[in-house]
Scaffold this motif. Structure first.
Motif, PDB file in Angstrom:
ATOM      1  N   GLU A 321     -14.053 -18.030 -18.357  1.00 26.76           N
ATOM      2  CA  GLU A 321     -14.005 -16.569 -18.228  1.00 26.76           C
ATOM      3  C   GLU A 321     -15.308 -15.940 -18.735  1.00 26.76           C
ATOM      4  O   GLU A 321     -15.837 -15.003 -18.134  1.00 26.76           O
ATOM      5  CB  GLU A 321     -12.787 -16.051 -19.010  1.00 26.76           C
ATOM      6  CG  GLU A 321     -12.494 -14.574 -18.841  1.00 26.76           C
ATOM      7  CD  GLU A 321     -12.193 -14.161 -17.409  1.00 26.76           C
ATOM      8  OE1 GLU A 321     -11.725 -14.990 -16.606  1.00 26.76           O
ATOM      9  OE2 GLU A 321     -12.477 -12.984 -17.076  1.00 26.76           O
ATOM     10  N   ASN A 322     -15.847 -16.481 -19.845  1.00 27.98           N
ATOM     11  CA  ASN A 322     -17.060 -15.886 -20.419  1.00 27.98           C
ATOM     12  C   ASN A 322     -18.289 -16.138 -19.553  1.00 27.98           C
ATOM     13  O   ASN A 322     -19.151 -15.266 -19.421  1.00 27.98           O
ATOM     14  CB  ASN A 322     -17.265 -16.377 -21.854  1.00 27.98           C
ATOM     15  CG  ASN A 322     -16.320 -15.660 -22.798  1.00 27.98           C
ATOM     16  OD1 ASN A 322     -15.908 -14.532 -22.530  1.00 27.98           O
ATOM     17  ND2 ASN A 322     -15.946 -16.323 -23.873  1.00 27.98           N
ATOM     18  N   ARG A 325     -17.849 -13.675 -16.644  1.00 23.47           N
ATOM     19  CA  ARG A 325     -18.156 -12.289 -17.020  1.00 23.47           C
ATOM     20  C   ARG A 325     -19.652 -12.073 -17.202  1.00 23.47           C
ATOM     21  O   ARG A 325     -20.191 -11.039 -16.828  1.00 23.47           O
ATOM     22  CB  ARG A 325     -17.429 -11.922 -18.323  1.00 23.47           C
ATOM     23  CG  ARG A 325     -15.956 -11.744 -18.107  1.00 23.47           C
ATOM     24  CD  ARG A 325     -15.267 -11.343 -19.391  1.00 23.47           C
ATOM     25  NE  ARG A 325     -13.832 -11.259 -19.143  1.00 23.47           N
ATOM     26  CZ  ARG A 325     -13.006 -10.535 -19.870  1.00 23.47           C
ATOM     27  NH1 ARG A 325     -13.443  -9.856 -20.891  1.00 23.47           N
ATOM     28  NH2 ARG A 325     -11.718 -10.507 -19.579  1.00 23.47           N
ATOM     29  N   ASP A 326     -20.316 -13.061 -17.780  1.00 28.18           N
ATOM     30  CA  ASP A 326     -21.751 -12.908 -18.007  1.00 28.18           C
ATOM     31  C   ASP A 326     -22.508 -12.897 -16.680  1.00 28.18           C
ATOM     32  O   ASP A 326     -23.439 -12.116 -16.492  1.00 28.18           O
ATOM     33  CB  ASP A 326     -22.254 -14.028 -18.925  1.00 28.18           C
ATOM     34  CG  ASP A 326     -23.447 -13.576 -19.731  1.00 28.18           C
ATOM     35  OD1 ASP A 326     -23.320 -12.584 -20.472  1.00 28.18           O
ATOM     36  OD2 ASP A 326     -24.533 -14.171 -19.571  1.00 28.18           O
ATOM     37  N   ARG A 328     -21.349 -11.942 -13.853  1.00 31.80           N
ATOM     38  CA  ARG A 328     -21.061 -10.666 -13.175  1.00 31.80           C
ATOM     39  C   ARG A 328     -21.608  -9.464 -13.941  1.00 31.80           C
ATOM     40  O   ARG A 328     -21.627  -8.352 -13.414  1.00 31.80           O
ATOM     41  CB  ARG A 328     -19.555 -10.515 -12.993  1.00 31.80           C
ATOM     42  CG  ARG A 328     -19.028 -11.479 -11.939  1.00 31.80           C
ATOM     43  CD  ARG A 328     -17.643 -11.104 -11.527  1.00 31.80           C
ATOM     44  NE  ARG A 328     -17.229 -11.869 -10.357  1.00 31.80           N
ATOM     45  CZ  ARG A 328     -15.986 -12.238 -10.123  1.00 31.80           C
ATOM     46  NH1 ARG A 328     -15.038 -11.907 -10.964  1.00 31.80           N
ATOM     47  NH2 ARG A 328     -15.692 -12.909  -9.030  1.00 31.80           N
ATOM     48  N   VAL A 330     -20.245  -7.964 -16.466  1.00 26.31           N
ATOM     49  CA  VAL A 330     -19.199  -6.978 -16.796  1.00 26.31           C
ATOM     50  C   VAL A 330     -18.408  -7.426 -18.021  1.00 26.31           C
ATOM     51  O   VAL A 330     -18.200  -8.621 -18.237  1.00 26.31           O
ATOM     52  CB  VAL A 330     -18.185  -6.795 -15.637  1.00 26.31           C
ATOM     53  CG1 VAL A 330     -18.825  -6.078 -14.476  1.00 26.31           C
ATOM     54  CG2 VAL A 330     -17.582  -8.128 -15.211  1.00 26.31           C
ATOM     55  N   GLY A 331     -17.982  -6.431 -18.787  1.00 22.91           N
ATOM     56  CA  GLY A 331     -16.978  -6.669 -19.826  1.00 22.91           C
ATOM     57  C   GLY A 331     -17.480  -7.399 -21.059  1.00 22.91           C
ATOM     58  O   GLY A 331     -18.588  -7.919 -21.100  1.00 22.91           O
ATOM     59  N   ASP A 332     -16.617  -7.388 -22.073  1.00 17.56           N
ATOM     60  CA  ASP A 332     -16.902  -8.097 -23.312  1.00 17.56           C
ATOM     61  C   ASP A 332     -16.526  -9.564 -23.156  1.00 17.56           C
ATOM     62  O   ASP A 332     -15.900  -9.945 -22.183  1.00 17.56           O
ATOM     63  CB  ASP A 332     -16.055  -7.510 -24.453  1.00 17.56           C
ATOM     64  CG  ASP A 332     -16.416  -6.066 -24.696  1.00 17.56           C
ATOM     65  OD1 ASP A 332     -17.589  -5.714 -24.480  1.00 17.56           O
ATOM     66  OD2 ASP A 332     -15.520  -5.297 -25.079  1.00 17.56           O
ATOM     67  N   VAL A 334     -14.372 -12.895 -24.008  1.00 17.11           N
ATOM     68  CA  VAL A 334     -13.024 -13.264 -24.443  1.00 17.11           C
ATOM     69  C   VAL A 334     -13.224 -14.212 -25.625  1.00 17.11           C
ATOM     70  O   VAL A 334     -14.086 -15.084 -25.557  1.00 17.11           O
ATOM     71  CB  VAL A 334     -12.294 -14.060 -23.336  1.00 17.11           C
ATOM     72  CG1 VAL A 334     -10.858 -14.346 -23.720  1.00 17.11           C
ATOM     73  CG2 VAL A 334     -12.381 -13.347 -22.009  1.00 17.11           C
TER      74      VAL A 334
END
Ligand SMILES: Cc1cc2nc3c(=O)[nH]c(=O)nc-3n(C[C@H](O)[C@H](O)[C@H](O)COP(=O)(O)OP(=O)(O)OC[C@H]3O[C@@H](n4cnc5c(N)ncnc54)[C@H](O)[C@@H]3O)c2cc1C
Length: 397
Positions: A321-322, A325-326, A328, A330-332, A334
């Motif tokens: 997930e991390n 997200r990186d 993309r 987006v977001g903090d 997990v």
């Protein structure tokens, strides 16, 4: 902008889950040539070692516990398997990994998931009397043959050193052995079983309480804080540092574990080859420095995080997930909250007993509560070894 490269060292439980999750979640980027996911593994056969515990008693076959590795990886993943995938050097400063054939791979994100190596030669005095269910399916089968053909005597199950993969497995093996002798061979009274364990507890307190009571009820001699000095093969005795001697006719050894040599040789591990990481983000924090783009998961990780398939499973989803997200942007992140666990086996089904098991799970700061193994738990646990290939490794659950 060029291709973003995710490189995964070791396509075992963790490496395959992360690769398959990323290959699914990033399929558009992979199809457009913007992202690549590459797995390196030294071996063409994937083995579910968590099933080894059951092999001596005939619960699973080689067919149940192995698969061609390439078959488990999404076709969107680039796989290098065998000498083309055997990692010999990792250079974090230059983001470069070298494999046995000499080829070099570079990356933007790296996952280290090479598991652990077992070293029977690290047990002083042990040579001809080595038997184990930890090392391979073949060894587990050989051990099963010995148990089957023994008419009685002393069986010693010895764990000389922590950490080991699945600290619950030696206890599970011993419980299943006891039920096998009672209910299948029906000559338990002709055997003594001794369990030698190097630390005070087996798992967290609630787990330890269950297994301690279980051993007691079965008349298994349970020795904790056992410190091995050597095995005396001539006298067929295990000798402890405080001078105690334990006689054996069959010695079952859980060999000392360490990290993979190539990582240690690369100067990125602690003295035993374990790869240090932040306990929440699983990013590399070791002797080579701090590297946010390098993740560590599964058995290869720090010695403080217990080495279990359940741990690997939770960590694989966090790392996958991390990275996603990186990429993309987006977001903090997990965080890995320390979810880990170990199946507990209360008993195995025989003509004289019922199977009972449960999955004991805990996390950082939240201790395992009291639990009771159940018949359904045994059935789910048995089933899990089939689901593992097509569901867990595909990162579907
Ligand atoms: C006897 C036993 C019983 C167990 N029972 C349970 C259980 O009941 N429940 C549970 O949750 N867990 C159990 N486990 C633990 C579980 O199997 C492991 O925690 C899990 O497999 C770890 O996954 P991993 O991906 O970190 O390592 P692995 O699955 O071991 O994968 C590591 C991969 O790295 C590859 N590799 C190694 N060196 C190199 C190199 N130099 N170059 C390239 N590739 C390399 C290997 O070929 C392998 O494919 C048990 C383990 C054992 C041994």
């Amino acid at each position: 902008m060029g291709e973003t490269r995710v490189l995964i060292l070791g396509g075992g439980a963790v490496g395959t889950m992360v690769a398959n999750k990323l290959a699914r979640d990033l399929r558009t980027d992979i199809a457009r040539g913007k992202v690549s996911v590459t797995v390196l593994d030294k071996s063409p056969t994937a083995v579910n070692q968590a099933g080894f515990t059951f092999v001596p008693f005939g619960y699973y076959t080689e067919e149940d516990l192995t698969r061609p590795r390439a078959m488990l990886l999404s076709p969107r993943v680039r796989a290098f398997i065998g000498p083309e995938g055997e990692v010999v050097r990792v250079d974090l400063a230059n983001r470069e990994v070298t494999v046995k054939s000499g080829r070099k791979f570079t990356y933007d994100y790296l996952l280290i998931s090479t598991g652990c190596a077992l070293d029977p030669s690290a047990v002083p005095g042990l040579k001809n009397d080595f038997s184990s269910f930890y090392t391979s399916i073949e060894d587990a089968k050989r051990l099963g043959e010995k148990i089957k053909t023994m008419s009685g005597g002393k069986i010693v199950v010895m764990t000389p050193k922590m950490p080991i993969a699945c600290p619950g497995a030696p206890g599970k093996f011993t419980v299943i052995l006891d039920d096998y002798l009672r209910g299948v061979k029906q000559n338990r009274e002709d055997f003594d079983i001794t369990f030698l364990w190097p630390v005070p507890n087996i798992g967290p307190p609630a787990y330890n309480e269950n297994i301690t009571e279980n051993f007691k009820a079965r008349g298994i001699r349970d020795v904790r804080e056992f410190q091995l000095e050597r095995v005396d093969e001539e006298r067929k005795e295990v000798v402890s540092k405080d001078g105690e001697r334990y006689k054996y006719d069959l010695l079952v050894t859980i060999p000392p574990h360490r990290g993979v040599k190539a990582l240690k040789d690369s100067g990125i591990t602690d003295g035993d080859g374990w790869v240090p990481s932040d306990k929440y983000t699983l990013q590399y924090r070791g002797p080579a420095g701090n590297y946010d783009e390098v993740f560590v998961a599964g058995d290869a990780g720090p010695k403080e995080i217990p080495k279990m398939g359940v741990t690997s499973h939770f960590q694989a989803f966090v790392v996958g997930e991390n990275i996603l997200r990186d990429i993309r942007g987006v977001g903090d992140m997990v965080l890995y909250r320390g979810h880990m666990g170990c199946p507990y086996v209360g008993g195995a089904p025989t003509p004289a007993s019922r199977g009972a098991a449960t999955l004991a799970v805990w996390k950082y700061g939240v201790p395992l509560g009291p639990f009771k193994p159940a018949r359904l738990g045994w059935r789910v646990y048995r089933m899990y070894y089939y689901i593992f290939w097509d569901s867990t490794l595909k990162a579907l659950m």
